[in-house]
Design a protein around this motif. Structure first.
Motif, PDB file in Angstrom:
ATOM      1  N   ALA A 109       0.838  -1.202   0.000  1.00  0.00           N
ATOM      2  CA  ALA A 109       0.000   0.000   0.000  1.00  0.00           C
ATOM      3  C   ALA A 109       0.870   1.248   0.000  1.00  0.00           C
ATOM      4  O   ALA A 109       0.541   2.258  -0.640  1.00  0.00           O
ATOM      5  CB  ALA A 109      -0.923   0.004   1.219  1.00  0.00           C
ATOM      6  N   ILE A 110       1.988   1.187   0.702  1.00  0.00           N
ATOM      7  CA  ILE A 110       2.926   2.314   0.715  1.00  0.00           C
ATOM      8  C   ILE A 110       3.605   2.463  -0.645  1.00  0.00           C
ATOM      9  O   ILE A 110       3.747   3.562  -1.185  1.00  0.00           O
ATOM     10  CB  ILE A 110       3.975   2.129   1.828  1.00  0.00           C
ATOM     11  CG1 ILE A 110       3.297   2.225   3.205  1.00  0.00           C
ATOM     12  CG2 ILE A 110       5.086   3.156   1.713  1.00  0.00           C
ATOM     13  CD1 ILE A 110       4.210   1.870   4.363  1.00  0.00           C
ATOM     14  N   VAL A 111       3.999   1.318  -1.235  1.00  0.00           N
ATOM     15  CA  VAL A 111       4.728   1.346  -2.510  1.00  0.00           C
ATOM     16  C   VAL A 111       3.799   1.674  -3.677  1.00  0.00           C
ATOM     17  O   VAL A 111       4.107   2.532  -4.526  1.00  0.00           O
ATOM     18  CB  VAL A 111       5.430  -0.008  -2.749  1.00  0.00           C
ATOM     19  CG1 VAL A 111       6.045  -0.047  -4.149  1.00  0.00           C
ATOM     20  CG2 VAL A 111       6.490  -0.252  -1.693  1.00  0.00           C
ATOM     21  N   ILE A 112       2.636   1.010  -3.734  1.00  0.00           N
ATOM     22  CA  ILE A 112       1.752   1.130  -4.897  1.00  0.00           C
ATOM     23  C   ILE A 112       0.846   2.358  -4.797  1.00  0.00           C
ATOM     24  O   ILE A 112       0.718   3.134  -5.752  1.00  0.00           O
ATOM     25  CB  ILE A 112       0.887  -0.143  -5.044  1.00  0.00           C
ATOM     26  CG1 ILE A 112       1.787  -1.360  -5.318  1.00  0.00           C
ATOM     27  CG2 ILE A 112      -0.118   0.022  -6.190  1.00  0.00           C
ATOM     28  CD1 ILE A 112       1.040  -2.677  -5.322  1.00  0.00           C
ATOM     29  N   PHE A 113       0.200   2.537  -3.630  1.00  0.00           N
ATOM     30  CA  PHE A 113      -0.768   3.622  -3.489  1.00  0.00           C
ATOM     31  C   PHE A 113      -0.132   4.919  -2.985  1.00  0.00           C
ATOM     32  O   PHE A 113      -0.790   5.947  -2.910  1.00  0.00           O
ATOM     33  CB  PHE A 113      -1.893   3.212  -2.540  1.00  0.00           C
ATOM     34  CG  PHE A 113      -2.699   2.035  -3.011  1.00  0.00           C
ATOM     35  CD1 PHE A 113      -2.904   1.816  -4.365  1.00  0.00           C
ATOM     36  CD2 PHE A 113      -3.246   1.145  -2.103  1.00  0.00           C
ATOM     37  CE1 PHE A 113      -3.644   0.730  -4.811  1.00  0.00           C
ATOM     38  CE2 PHE A 113      -3.988   0.057  -2.533  1.00  0.00           C
ATOM     39  CZ  PHE A 113      -4.184  -0.162  -3.892  1.00  0.00           C
ATOM     40  N   GLY A 114       1.141   4.846  -2.588  1.00  0.00           N
ATOM     41  CA  GLY A 114       1.808   6.036  -2.096  1.00  0.00           C
ATOM     42  C   GLY A 114       1.309   6.500  -0.742  1.00  0.00           C
ATOM     43  O   GLY A 114       1.442   7.686  -0.401  1.00  0.00           O
ATOM     44  N   GLU A 115       0.727   5.599   0.036  1.00  0.00           N
ATOM     45  CA  GLU A 115       0.236   5.985   1.352  1.00  0.00           C
ATOM     46  C   GLU A 115       1.410   6.270   2.284  1.00  0.00           C
ATOM     47  O   GLU A 115       2.461   5.627   2.206  1.00  0.00           O
ATOM     48  CB  GLU A 115      -0.643   4.880   1.937  1.00  0.00           C
ATOM     49  CG  GLU A 115      -1.931   4.650   1.158  1.00  0.00           C
ATOM     50  CD  GLU A 115      -2.837   3.610   1.814  1.00  0.00           C
ATOM     51  OE1 GLU A 115      -3.943   3.398   1.297  1.00  0.00           O
ATOM     52  OE2 GLU A 115      -2.417   3.017   2.833  1.00  0.00           O
ATOM     53  N   ARG A 116       1.203   7.225   3.189  1.00  0.00           N
ATOM     54  CA  ARG A 116       2.225   7.589   4.157  1.00  0.00           C
ATOM     55  C   ARG A 116       1.605   7.623   5.549  1.00  0.00           C
ATOM     56  O   ARG A 116       1.285   8.697   6.063  1.00  0.00           O
ATOM     57  CB  ARG A 116       2.839   8.951   3.799  1.00  0.00           C
ATOM     58  CG  ARG A 116       3.622   8.965   2.496  1.00  0.00           C
ATOM     59  CD  ARG A 116       4.860   8.076   2.591  1.00  0.00           C
ATOM     60  NE  ARG A 116       5.651   8.089   1.361  1.00  0.00           N
ATOM     61  CZ  ARG A 116       5.539   7.202   0.399  1.00  0.00           C
ATOM     62  NH1 ARG A 116       4.635   6.224   0.519  1.00  0.00           N
ATOM     63  NH2 ARG A 116       6.291   7.261  -0.679  1.00  0.00           N
ATOM     64  N   PRO A 117       1.411   6.456   6.151  1.00  0.00           N
ATOM     65  CA  PRO A 117       0.828   6.438   7.493  1.00  0.00           C
ATOM     66  C   PRO A 117       1.761   7.093   8.496  1.00  0.00           C
ATOM     67  O   PRO A 117       2.989   7.016   8.356  1.00  0.00           O
ATOM     68  CB  PRO A 117       0.671   4.942   7.789  1.00  0.00           C
ATOM     69  CG  PRO A 117       1.649   4.262   6.900  1.00  0.00           C
ATOM     70  CD  PRO A 117       1.739   5.110   5.668  1.00  0.00           C
ATOM     71  N   PRO A 118       1.197   7.738   9.529  1.00  0.00           N
ATOM     72  CA  PRO A 118       2.056   8.359  10.555  1.00  0.00           C
ATOM     73  C   PRO A 118       2.878   7.305  11.280  1.00  0.00           C
ATOM     74  O   PRO A 118       2.487   6.132  11.339  1.00  0.00           O
ATOM     75  CB  PRO A 118       1.052   9.036  11.495  1.00  0.00           C
ATOM     76  CG  PRO A 118      -0.249   8.365  11.236  1.00  0.00           C
ATOM     77  CD  PRO A 118      -0.226   7.948   9.806  1.00  0.00           C
ATOM     78  N   PRO A 119       4.010   7.676  11.837  1.00  0.00           N
ATOM     79  CA  PRO A 119       4.895   6.709  12.497  1.00  0.00           C
ATOM     80  C   PRO A 119       4.194   5.879  13.570  1.00  0.00           C
ATOM     81  O   PRO A 119       4.450   4.675  13.688  1.00  0.00           O
ATOM     82  CB  PRO A 119       5.997   7.585  13.100  1.00  0.00           C
ATOM     83  CG  PRO A 119       6.031   8.796  12.228  1.00  0.00           C
ATOM     84  CD  PRO A 119       4.608   9.031  11.806  1.00  0.00           C
ATOM     85  N   LEU A 120       3.309   6.509  14.375  1.00  0.00           N
ATOM     86  CA  LEU A 120       2.616   5.769  15.429  1.00  0.00           C
ATOM     87  C   LEU A 120       1.733   4.682  14.832  1.00  0.00           C
ATOM     88  O   LEU A 120       1.678   3.557  15.351  1.00  0.00           O
ATOM     89  CB  LEU A 120       1.773   6.723  16.278  1.00  0.00           C
ATOM     90  CG  LEU A 120       1.021   6.084  17.459  1.00  0.00           C
ATOM     91  CD1 LEU A 120       2.009   5.465  18.444  1.00  0.00           C
ATOM     92  CD2 LEU A 120       0.137   7.119  18.148  1.00  0.00           C
ATOM     93  N   ALA A 121       1.047   5.004  13.722  1.00  0.00           N
ATOM     94  CA  ALA A 121       0.187   4.019  13.078  1.00  0.00           C
ATOM     95  C   ALA A 121       1.008   2.873  12.483  1.00  0.00           C
ATOM     96  O   ALA A 121       0.635   1.703  12.582  1.00  0.00           O
ATOM     97  CB  ALA A 121      -0.646   4.687  11.986  1.00  0.00           C
TER      98      ALA A 121
END
Length: 300
Positions: A109-121
């Motif tokens: 999801a980070i690689v394909i969708f470019g999501e950037r969840p916060p560090p705590l998450a």
């Protein structure tokens, strides 16, 4: 993650745990049971999907392509899960699958969708995966101890442990594949979660129909033996995933996928209390870790 999205995920986890426990009872029935569950799902949800289409319309091309690919991925997932339950303990197969799936989903999801969840998450997601793996390893440890103590058939426990781990990992890969694909369809294809899930179920019916028709006599036997379980799976399996898809429209996939693993805690409890599977202390420690990770996601 918003409170509403988190509530959707929690309810989905409860429904998911319930249908997996029902599926465990019918694990020896394989694809025929999966087909019966798809029939029950269609009976329950097709009328609702027709109403949904009437109210909101439908992007036909996205629906057909999305549902067809998803149906193939879901059949593979259900087949691997059923085979895993038949070959190994539910408390090994289920946690391994549910740990591998979200871990891969978060990464892609980070690689394909470019999501950037916060560090705590992100930390909460990793905590959940660690707890899930700890629960799965509890079953493995218990099996090894039983084997070393000379309990049961020689070689049976290690064999079930290996089978459970292998099928769990394969199931986890299929979970990541259908989660990423389905999220892309409902978020970018203009298809509602309810209608999309019904389309997937219809695809499963078509894919498995040749097998069901060739083995009609066995199909009748499976229905008579496990009709209650088929109805439970048919009702709760789509419901749990519809809620997850809805949550994915409200929150990042990289947060929703790990949070739904709350169901692992419930299944592990049942594996201990109902099926008397071994090493409950480590299971409960892993469950507490999972709950801690879910709490971090809830406040992130």
């Amino acid at each position: 993650m918003s409170l509403f999205a988190f509530t959707l995920v929690v309810v989905a986890a409860i429904a998911h745990a319930a249908w997996n426990l029902a599926s465990k009872k019918a694990s020896s029935s394989g694809l025929l049971f999966i087909w019966l569950g798809a029939v029950a799902s269609t009976v329950f949800y097709l009328p609702l999907a027709i109403v949904d289409i009437g109210l909101h319309g439908l992007e036909l091309r996205s629906f057909i392509l999305g549902a067809t690919v998803s149906a193939v991925l879901h059949v593979a997932y259900m087949f691997l899960l059923q085979r895993g339950y038949a070959a190994g303990d539910i408390s090994v197969v289920y946690p391994m699958a549910r740990g591998t799936g979200p871990l891969l989903t978060v990464v892609f999801a980070i690689v394909i969708f470019g999501e950037r969840p916060p560090p705590l998450a992100l930390f909460g997601a990793l905590v959940i995966v660690a707890g899930v793996v700890a629960i799965g390893l509890a079953g493995s440890v218990g099996r090894r101890r039983a084997a070393s103590a000379g309990l049961g058939m020689p070689g049976a426990a290690p064999s079930r442990m290996r089978a459970g781990i292998i099928y769990g990992l394969l199931t986890g890969v299929s979970i990541a594949a259908y989660t990423l694909w389905d999220a892309s369809v409902v978020n970018g294809g203009g298809v509602s979660p309810l209608t999309f899930m019904v389309g997937c179920t219809l695809g499963e019916l078509v894919l498995l129909a040749p097998i069901a028709l060739r083995r009609r006599a066995q199909l009748v036997t499976v229905w008579r033996s496990f009709k209650r379980e088929a109805v439970i799976v048919g009702l709760l399996s789509p419901l749990s995933y519809i809620l997850v898809l809805w949550a994915m429209q409200l929150a990042p996939v990289s947060l929703v996928a790990p949070a739904r693993e709350l169901s692992v805690v419930l299944v592990s409890l049942a594996g201990w209390l109902v099926y008397r599977e071994p090493n409950p202390v480590q299971r409960m420690v892993g469950a507490v870790v999972v709950l801690g990770g879910v709490a971090l996601l809830a406040v992130a």
